[in-house]
Design a protein around this motif. Sequence first.
Motif, PDB file in Angstrom:
ATOM      1  N   ALA A 402       0.829  -1.205   0.000  1.00 18.22           N
ATOM      2  CA  ALA A 402       0.000   0.000   0.000  1.00 18.22           C
ATOM      3  C   ALA A 402       0.860   1.250   0.000  1.00 18.22           C
ATOM      4  O   ALA A 402       0.626   2.194  -0.767  1.00 18.22           O
ATOM      5  N   MET A 403       1.878   1.290   0.854  1.00 20.13           N
ATOM      6  CA  MET A 403       2.753   2.457   0.914  1.00 20.13           C
ATOM      7  C   MET A 403       3.587   2.600  -0.353  1.00 20.13           C
ATOM      8  O   MET A 403       3.844   3.718  -0.816  1.00 20.13           O
ATOM      9  N   GLN A 404       4.003   1.489  -0.942  1.00 18.83           N
ATOM     10  CA  GLN A 404       4.753   1.543  -2.197  1.00 18.83           C
ATOM     11  C   GLN A 404       3.915   2.198  -3.287  1.00 18.83           C
ATOM     12  O   GLN A 404       4.401   3.042  -4.055  1.00 18.83           O
ATOM     13  N   LEU A 405       2.651   1.835  -3.364  1.00 20.12           N
ATOM     14  CA  LEU A 405       1.755   2.410  -4.368  1.00 20.12           C
ATOM     15  C   LEU A 405       1.519   3.894  -4.098  1.00 20.12           C
ATOM     16  O   LEU A 405       1.503   4.711  -5.026  1.00 20.12           O
ATOM     17  N   LEU A 406       1.327   4.258  -2.826  1.00 21.68           N
ATOM     18  CA  LEU A 406       1.049   5.651  -2.493  1.00 21.68           C
ATOM     19  C   LEU A 406       2.270   6.539  -2.733  1.00 21.68           C
ATOM     20  O   LEU A 406       2.137   7.677  -3.190  1.00 21.68           O
ATOM     21  N   HIS A 416      -0.275  12.669   0.918  1.00 23.05           N
ATOM     22  CA  HIS A 416       0.057  14.000   1.414  1.00 23.05           C
ATOM     23  C   HIS A 416       0.153  14.009   2.935  1.00 23.05           C
ATOM     24  O   HIS A 416      -0.651  13.359   3.621  1.00 23.05           O
ATOM     25  N   ALA A 417       1.098  14.744   3.444  1.00 20.73           N
ATOM     26  CA  ALA A 417       1.192  14.959   4.887  1.00 20.73           C
ATOM     27  C   ALA A 417       0.005  15.793   5.346  1.00 20.73           C
ATOM     28  O   ALA A 417      -0.600  16.524   4.548  1.00 20.73           O
ATOM     29  N   PRO A 418      -0.346  15.726   6.631  1.00 19.93           N
ATOM     30  CA  PRO A 418      -1.507  16.486   7.133  1.00 19.93           C
ATOM     31  C   PRO A 418      -1.382  17.992   6.926  1.00 19.93           C
ATOM     32  O   PRO A 418      -2.395  18.698   6.951  1.00 19.93           O
ATOM     33  N   LEU A 421      -1.902  20.733   2.136  1.00 12.01           N
ATOM     34  CA  LEU A 421      -3.335  20.827   1.804  1.00 12.01           C
ATOM     35  C   LEU A 421      -3.604  21.590   0.510  1.00 12.01           C
ATOM     36  O   LEU A 421      -4.762  21.862   0.189  1.00 12.01           O
ATOM     37  N   ASP A 422      -2.576  21.924  -0.248  1.00 12.42           N
ATOM     38  CA  ASP A 422      -2.774  22.732  -1.460  1.00 12.42           C
ATOM     39  C   ASP A 422      -3.666  22.020  -2.476  1.00 12.42           C
ATOM     40  O   ASP A 422      -4.583  22.630  -3.037  1.00 12.42           O
ATOM     41  N   ALA A 423      -3.399  20.735  -2.717  1.00 10.03           N
ATOM     42  CA  ALA A 423      -4.192  19.988  -3.702  1.00 10.03           C
ATOM     43  C   ALA A 423      -5.634  19.832  -3.234  1.00 10.03           C
ATOM     44  O   ALA A 423      -6.581  19.949  -4.030  1.00 10.03           O
TER      45      ALA A 423
END
Length: 621
Positions: A402-406, A416-418, A421-423
């Motif tokens: 899962a992390m590899q895909l993300l 994205h980190a918390p 939030l731009d996107a």
Amino acid sequence: MIDAQLVQRARGRLGVFNGAGILAAADVHVALRLGALGGETDEDVLFAAALAVRAVRSGSVCLDLRRLRDVTVDEESDVDVDALPWPELADVLAALRASPLVVGGQRGPLRPLRLVDTDEGELLYLDRYFLQERTIRTVLDTREGTRPEVDTAAVRALLDSLFVDGSNRPTAVPDRQRIAAALAATQWTTVIAGGPGTGKTHTVARVLAMFVEQLGPSIRIGLAAPTGKAAARLQESVTDQSAELGLPSNLTAMTLHRLLGWQRGSKSRFRHNASNRLPYDVIVVDETSMVSLTMMCRLLEAVRADTRLILVGDPDQLTSVDAGAVLADLVARPVRSTVSPDLVTLVGGDLDARDDPNETALSPKEQSRLGGGVVRLSRGRRFGGAIAELAVSVRDGDPDRAMQLLRADTEELSFHAPTDLDALHSDILSAASTVTSAARAGLAAEALAGLETHRLLCAHRQGPYGVQAWARRAMEWVGESSGAFLDPAQWYPGQPLLVTANDHEARIYNGDTGVIVDVGDGALMAAFQRGAQPLLVHPNVLSSVQTVYAMTIHRSQGSQYDTVSVMLPEQASSLLTRELLYTAITRARRHVRIIGTEDAVRAGVDRQVLRASGLRRTILP
């Protein structure tokens, strides 16, 4: 100030576990009351009874005594669960077997508990749930004991005409949708399982067309789902295909409560029951993953022995808010019947062949489950690629994959980190702009389509990662961008809506999403998706509705969006589970954006909802 969750009368182990937050006040009060009524004072029995009540409150049908210590605590709790004074399993079992509160124990005036031995250990039930589970098992076993008469030549001809490719030729094998239809023709009960986009309702429509051709136009068909929103979607899907397939034009889907004949003042008693069966020849239940144990029991009690029952849903999604994970249990329960010879005649060559490169051959285990009426659709038609891979990695409990895909950060997936939030900010404003422009122009269909371009999903309702905080923040972003103050207490064009209660007269259902549109001269109406033509309702008749710029993942079940942004809570959150992540990811058609930490993702993939029940176990004598 006295904490309302602390029971002043609780002593010993009950008091300790209540003080630690493991047992709620309701759990303790029920156990103490049962002890007083049944003449039981043994601490181990009362403790087990309180845990059994807690188990049902948490969604399980019973208490798995071998997993006595597998309890979750609030993410803010600092309680060391292992340090609590847990009793020994042998002591608890001995006390329960001798207790006057337990069926089979000492004779007593009240026996609300039942201890059951299974092939995987002992289960403790509140007796009403054992009886409901036993009813489900008995009805299904009885229905498996006989099979309908089948004209295999006629059914094969129907399958060849209903399941065709773009050149109007029979589909390549294996076609799991065709296998599902053949299974429905040869079994009284069929379970069609599959994830989003695998063609479940496409298959159901063709199954109904097959039965209409076989049984004639007077066939009685019942379409149902656990919620009004799911029922409306089922009806829309079937209606859209009715002209092509020659289905009756008057098919109406309804909630299970309405199908069974809900009676005012009762949550569990219906007009249709074991003494007054449902009149239908075919019954289809969609979104079965959301059906509770109690509701499934009531349904099976009311189904005639010669009615074709088709249960449809995704067993990997979030389950019912009430006790039970019935669909997942039915998919995994022991198979007692062999595959029907008629089914082998109809699709025997499809089971092992693989002419279709997009479809996988059925494994030996899947083939054996056909004997129990279970088939799983696997080919995703709504989305594929990285989204499908991520969903599978979450479903299979593989956090590394899962992390590899993300981390790959593709067109389909982003992480994205918390604080990044731009996107999210851009997508919220873009969707709001599209919806508002169409709503001001009176273009209801375009405004509703705009709602499906992006959705922010949260695990919690409250807290820093919850719906309330993020809906407020998203509304502020939209207001700042438009230069207007948005007041959720006032109707305005482009206002996104979420219905929170059924209104059958207005044809508005709990979970429906809509939008306020200007229909001319400043007149405002609420628009809701209903097939090709939106339903317009005056907003003043909406008694239970809220402005929705963010939604819980639970609420999103049954919906699809182009882009989904998933706001993850901290990894300690007990709500952050594999099923929750899977459900959120599979809401997306084109892009999934995960906002959170790697620890949160890994915790969610690792943490699986394990609702205890006996349906998938073998009960020992």
